[in-house]
Design a protein around this motif. Sequence first.
Motif, PDB file in Angstrom:
ATOM      1  N   HIS A  71      31.127   1.695  56.122  1.00 55.66           N
ATOM      2  CA  HIS A  71      32.204   1.677  57.115  1.00 55.66           C
ATOM      3  C   HIS A  71      31.575   1.648  58.516  1.00 55.66           C
ATOM      4  O   HIS A  71      31.605   2.641  59.245  1.00 55.66           O
ATOM      5  CB  HIS A  71      33.106   2.909  56.973  1.00 55.66           C
ATOM      6  N   PRO A  72      30.997   0.500  58.888  1.00 59.74           N
ATOM      7  CA  PRO A  72      30.276   0.419  60.168  1.00 59.74           C
ATOM      8  C   PRO A  72      31.158   0.624  61.395  1.00 59.74           C
ATOM      9  O   PRO A  72      30.648   0.940  62.468  1.00 59.74           O
ATOM     10  CB  PRO A  72      29.672  -0.997  60.142  1.00 59.74           C
ATOM     11  N   TYR A  73      32.476   0.453  61.256  1.00 61.80           N
ATOM     12  CA  TYR A  73      33.377   0.671  62.385  1.00 61.80           C
ATOM     13  C   TYR A  73      33.977   2.076  62.369  1.00 61.80           C
ATOM     14  O   TYR A  73      34.869   2.390  63.154  1.00 61.80           O
ATOM     15  CB  TYR A  73      34.506  -0.359  62.372  1.00 61.80           C
ATOM     16  N   GLY A  74      33.495   2.925  61.468  1.00 62.01           N
ATOM     17  CA  GLY A  74      34.002   4.287  61.378  1.00 62.01           C
ATOM     18  C   GLY A  74      35.137   4.407  60.381  1.00 62.01           C
ATOM     19  O   GLY A  74      35.486   3.456  59.675  1.00 62.01           O
ATOM     20  N   HIS A  75      35.708   5.615  60.309  1.00 54.91           N
ATOM     21  CA  HIS A  75      36.765   5.912  59.333  1.00 54.91           C
ATOM     22  C   HIS A  75      38.102   6.216  60.009  1.00 54.91           C
ATOM     23  O   HIS A  75      38.989   6.818  59.422  1.00 54.91           O
ATOM     24  CB  HIS A  75      36.346   7.128  58.486  1.00 54.91           C
ATOM     25  N   HIS A  76      38.237   5.771  61.267  1.00 51.01           N
ATOM     26  CA  HIS A  76      39.386   6.161  62.087  1.00 51.01           C
ATOM     27  C   HIS A  76      40.729   5.752  61.491  1.00 51.01           C
ATOM     28  O   HIS A  76      41.727   6.462  61.649  1.00 51.01           O
ATOM     29  CB  HIS A  76      39.259   5.557  63.488  1.00 51.01           C
ATOM     30  N   LYS A  77      40.767   4.621  60.796  1.00 48.82           N
ATOM     31  CA  LYS A  77      42.055   4.115  60.303  1.00 48.82           C
ATOM     32  C   LYS A  77      42.651   4.990  59.210  1.00 48.82           C
ATOM     33  O   LYS A  77      43.825   4.829  58.867  1.00 48.82           O
ATOM     34  CB  LYS A  77      41.889   2.682  59.790  1.00 48.82           C
TER      35      LYS A  77
END
Length: 305
Positions: A71-77
């Motif tokens: 998850h290179p864009y993070g887990h924010h969603k």
Amino acid sequence: MSAEKNGFVQRLAFWGIPLSFGVMGLKLLAWYVTGSVALLSDGLESTVNVVAAFIAYFVIRYAQKPADADHPYGHHKAEYISAVLEGVLIVVAALLIVNEAVGHLSAPAMPEAPVLGLAINAVAAIINGLWATMLIRVGKSHRSPALSADGQHILSDVVTSIGVLIGLVLALLTGYAILDPVLAILVAINIIFQGWKVISHSVDGLMDKAVEPAEEEAIKHAIAANSAGSLGAHYLRTRRGGSVTFVAFDLVVPAKMTVREAHVICDRLEMAIHNALPGARVTIHVEPENEMPHGVGVTVQEQNP
């Protein structure tokens, strides 16, 4: 979002669990002493609040995990998933209320010990109202969809409680016991509407909806004011992922400009956008003049003066 803010959001979500248990206990106690179907309906919604508080806490913890290889864009969603579940639970609670109230339309009964029951329920509503206000305010300021949705959910519970209290008072004053279940149904309809709004907003986040117009204008102003040396910018794309705003655009530079010179402009633009939208993640594609533009994003600046 900083580690300090992350910790604050997590603690707030955690304390929602014992508080939801306490409010549920008060509402079920109010039903127990009165036998009111409206108060039972209110208590049933609070059981959903308990489940929602658990979901919000664990999803917020997961959403704040740092980016990794998968998850290179993070887990924010993940927060949007929690918010959608919250909206669904709000609707489920409303349907439980309707089911319970409809069954009492044919044989309504006046509540027992109404003053005590109303007082207990009023205390629960006040606690919920204060807590919901805090969650919504912090959720907006910290850009936490899960926290905001939890606050909206609890606020719908407050609306339920107010409607129930009004219904019971009217039933007692007029002697029409049927007002008890009728008010419960009317409140449930409003709750369904609130649940739909939560679901709709959360789905927009999952579908990568662009930022609000005011935020887009702030981004465009930051680019226009700090792009000296370039020839313009276009193909602006934005999206919100939980507490993080993602910004990407193309920057046109003279064909003879060096990589180092272009890099200096990009650094300046990134800093300006960060100042306009703290926590934004910026991606800039540098392209030489006379290249065919790709994409159909928003034009930021046709030509730098």
